[in-house]
Design an enzyme around this catalytic site. Structure first.
Site, mmCIF file in Angstrom:
data_model
loop_
_atom_site.group_PDB
_atom_site.id
_atom_site.type_symbol
_atom_site.label_atom_id
_atom_site.label_comp_id
_atom_site.label_asym_id
_atom_site.label_seq_id
_atom_site.Cartn_x
_atom_site.Cartn_y
_atom_site.Cartn_z
ATOM 1 N N THR A 24 0.654 -1.348 0.170
ATOM 2 C CA THR A 24 -0.170 -0.445 -0.081
ATOM 3 C C THR A 24 0.931 1.614 0.354
ATOM 4 O OG1 THR A 24 -0.282 -0.128 2.504
ATOM 5 C CG2 THR A 24 -1.601 -1.021 0.759
ATOM 6 N N GLY A 75 17.512 -10.463 3.392
ATOM 7 C CA GLY A 75 15.867 -11.660 2.293
ATOM 8 C C GLY A 75 15.153 -12.036 3.162
ATOM 9 N N LEU A 82 12.469 -8.198 6.986
ATOM 10 C CA LEU A 82 12.531 -7.878 7.849
ATOM 11 C C LEU A 82 13.454 -6.534 8.292
ATOM 12 C CD1 LEU A 82 13.745 -10.587 10.023
ATOM 13 C CD2 LEU A 82 11.321 -9.896 9.939
ATOM 14 N N SER A 83 12.845 -6.194 6.455
ATOM 15 C CA SER A 83 14.225 -4.418 6.805
ATOM 16 C C SER A 83 15.567 -4.610 6.643
ATOM 17 C CB SER A 83 13.105 -3.779 6.559
ATOM 18 O OG SER A 83 12.202 -3.252 6.290
ATOM 19 N N GLU A 143 18.213 3.677 -1.321
ATOM 20 C CA GLU A 143 17.669 2.429 -1.765
ATOM 21 C C GLU A 143 17.442 2.535 -3.099
ATOM 22 O OE1 GLU A 143 17.136 -0.599 0.739
ATOM 23 O OE2 GLU A 143 15.993 -1.791 -1.125
ATOM 24 N N ASP A 170 10.039 1.135 5.198
ATOM 25 C CA ASP A 170 10.702 0.440 5.976
ATOM 26 C C ASP A 170 11.673 1.885 6.533
ATOM 27 O OD1 ASP A 170 9.457 -1.918 4.573
ATOM 28 O OD2 ASP A 170 11.600 -2.009 3.209
HETATM 29 C C1 GLA Z 1 9.348 -3.831 0.821
HETATM 30 C C2 GLA Z 1 9.123 -2.625 0.878
HETATM 31 C C3 GLA Z 1 8.209 -1.442 0.659
HETATM 32 C C4 GLA Z 1 6.417 -2.220 0.474
HETATM 33 C C5 GLA Z 1 6.709 -3.489 1.467
HETATM 34 C C6 GLA Z 1 5.783 -4.206 1.168
HETATM 35 O O1 GLA Z 1 8.919 -4.213 2.078
HETATM 36 O O2 GLA Z 1 10.504 -2.091 0.856
HETATM 37 O O3 GLA Z 1 8.471 -0.412 0.481
HETATM 38 O O4 GLA Z 1 6.032 -1.717 -0.420
HETATM 39 O O5 GLA Z 1 8.065 -4.315 0.248
HETATM 40 O O6 GLA Z 1 4.260 -3.646 1.443
#
Ligand code: GLA
Length: 380
Positions: free
Chosen positions: A32, A119, A122-123, A157, A169
């Site tokens: 979203t 991967g 979890l950012s 990024e 993120d």
């Molecule tokens: C990844 C992207 C986010 C978001 C999610 C899905 O984590 O980095 O920006 O789009 O996918 O919600």
């Protein structure tokens, strides 16, 4: 060894500070964030740390504890899109983003300890970018608010790492606070801290890593974005955020393909669920939270088609064992699921997922309980 000790070995002196930024779990609101919609992430305890010090020769040196022996050196003025590859792009990308925004950032030594599994949805990348952004901003005396640093980290990024991700993120990593989820409205970037304290109600948030690896630089993420842009233009709107939930099926009929209809249905319904969950959290209505999480997973599986057999099995096995709600989290195509469960069922739920994976012949999944934690900060 700690990043401070490695920094001393590398430079012969102490770092000027150590900065940390966490990974995140998105509770709900998936895909979203590039449709000007709502997301509801929270920071986890796993984080990246950076021990850093200024250099006055304009050279940036980056060393990662996860890649020992691979010291990367670059001229601060020379880094940019197409110039940095591999893991160091997350750090060098931030140097570039700060400089192209007009900030006078020069050389630095940065020793990185990235402790968010990569991967896994979890950012981990945002946690590295945000820790580096905070470190560089302080080293160069830049008085930039977290929102601004998050934007610059996202540019790193998008433009240097080359992943076309949305704004969630980096904002989660910079702005989350302990005991809260961050309700982020990606239309105006306004935020609200929503209380998230499952333990106080005898509940727990369990994250289970499916061990299926994903990359946002892969085509599938970009494909979903392009579908959303196509649908937006067919509907003549500014963003899918503007598609009303009321009369949704009627609006969908105006789209040219079934695939676009499914994609839009996911975005619109997940956006609505995000608002529902944030309101439910405010009144302590965990039943609604759990139901919305599970509905969100079905929507990602059937309409957005970003799940995978392992994540579907994981969610089903968690629910079969009595969990109150479960969904994959993050970009999809692998990574983790987040499960809401009674705290006394954590072991049962974990065991059931493990059993189901063993039976299916999948890699052993990794369950761990997470607590909504603090965002990026200076540690010392
Ligand atoms: C990844 C992207 C986010 C978001 C999610 C899905 O984590 O980095 O920006 O789009 O996918 O919600």
């Amino acid at each position: 060894m700690s990043p401070t000790e490695i920094f001393r070995q590398l430079t012969g002196h102490d770092p000027q500070g150590v900065w940390a930024a966490p990974g995140r779990v998105n509770l709900i609101g998936e895909h979203t964030d590039y449709n000007e919609g709502l997301v509801l992430p929270f920071a986890i305890e796993a984080r990246s740390e950076v021990a850093a010090g200024r250099r006055d020769d304009g050279v940036v040196r980056v060393l990662s504890l996860q890649k020992p022996g691979d010291l990367v050196e670059a001229d601060a003025a020379g880094v940019g899109p197409g110039q940095a590859v591999g893991w160091s792009a997350y750090v060098l990308g931030v140097v570039w983003a700060l400089r192209q925004a007009g900030h006078d950032v020069g050389g630095a030594d940065l020793v990185l300890d990235g402790r968010v599994p990569s991967g896994s949805g979890l950012s981990s990348s945002a946690s590295v970018e945000c820790a580096a952004a905070l470190a560089l901003a302080e080293l160069y005396g830049l008085d930039l608010p977290g929102e601004r640093l998050a934007t610059l980290a996202q540019q790193a990024e998008n433009d240097v790492v080359g992943a076309p991700t949305g704004p969630m993120d980096q904002r989660a990593s910079m702005l989350c606070t302990e005991g809260h989820a961050l309700l982020l409205d990606t239309r105006d970037m306004s935020t609200e801290q929503v209380p998230l304290n499952p333990a106080a109600s005898g509940l727990a948030l369990l994250v289970v890593d499916s061990r299926v690896h994903h990359e946002h630089t892969d085509n599938a993420y970009g494909d979903r974005r392009r579908s959303c842009e196509q649908a937006t233009s067919e509907l003549g709107l500014r963003a899918l955020r503007d598609v009303p939930l009321d009369g949704l099926e009627e609006t969908l009929r105006r789209l040219s393909t079934d695939e676009l209809r499914s994609r839009v249905r996911h975005v619109v319904t997940d956006n609505a669920r995000t608002r529902t969950v944030s309101e439910a959290l405010c009144r302590g209505d965990w039943t609604t939270v759990g139901q919305a999480m599970t509905a969100s997973h079905a929507s990602m599986r059937d309409d957005y088609e970003i799940s995978c057999p392992e994540l579907d099995l994981l969610v089903d096995a968690a629910l079969d064992a009595g969990a109150s709600g479960a969904r994959m989290t993050g970009g999809g195509f692998g990574g983790c699921a987040v499960v809401l469960t009674r705290a006394d069922l954590v072991d049962t739920v974990s065991a059931n997922v493990q059993k189901a994976f063993a039976r299916a012949g999948y890699d052993e999944p990794r369950p761990f309980v997470v607590r909504p934690s603090a965002g990026a900060r200076r540690l010392s």
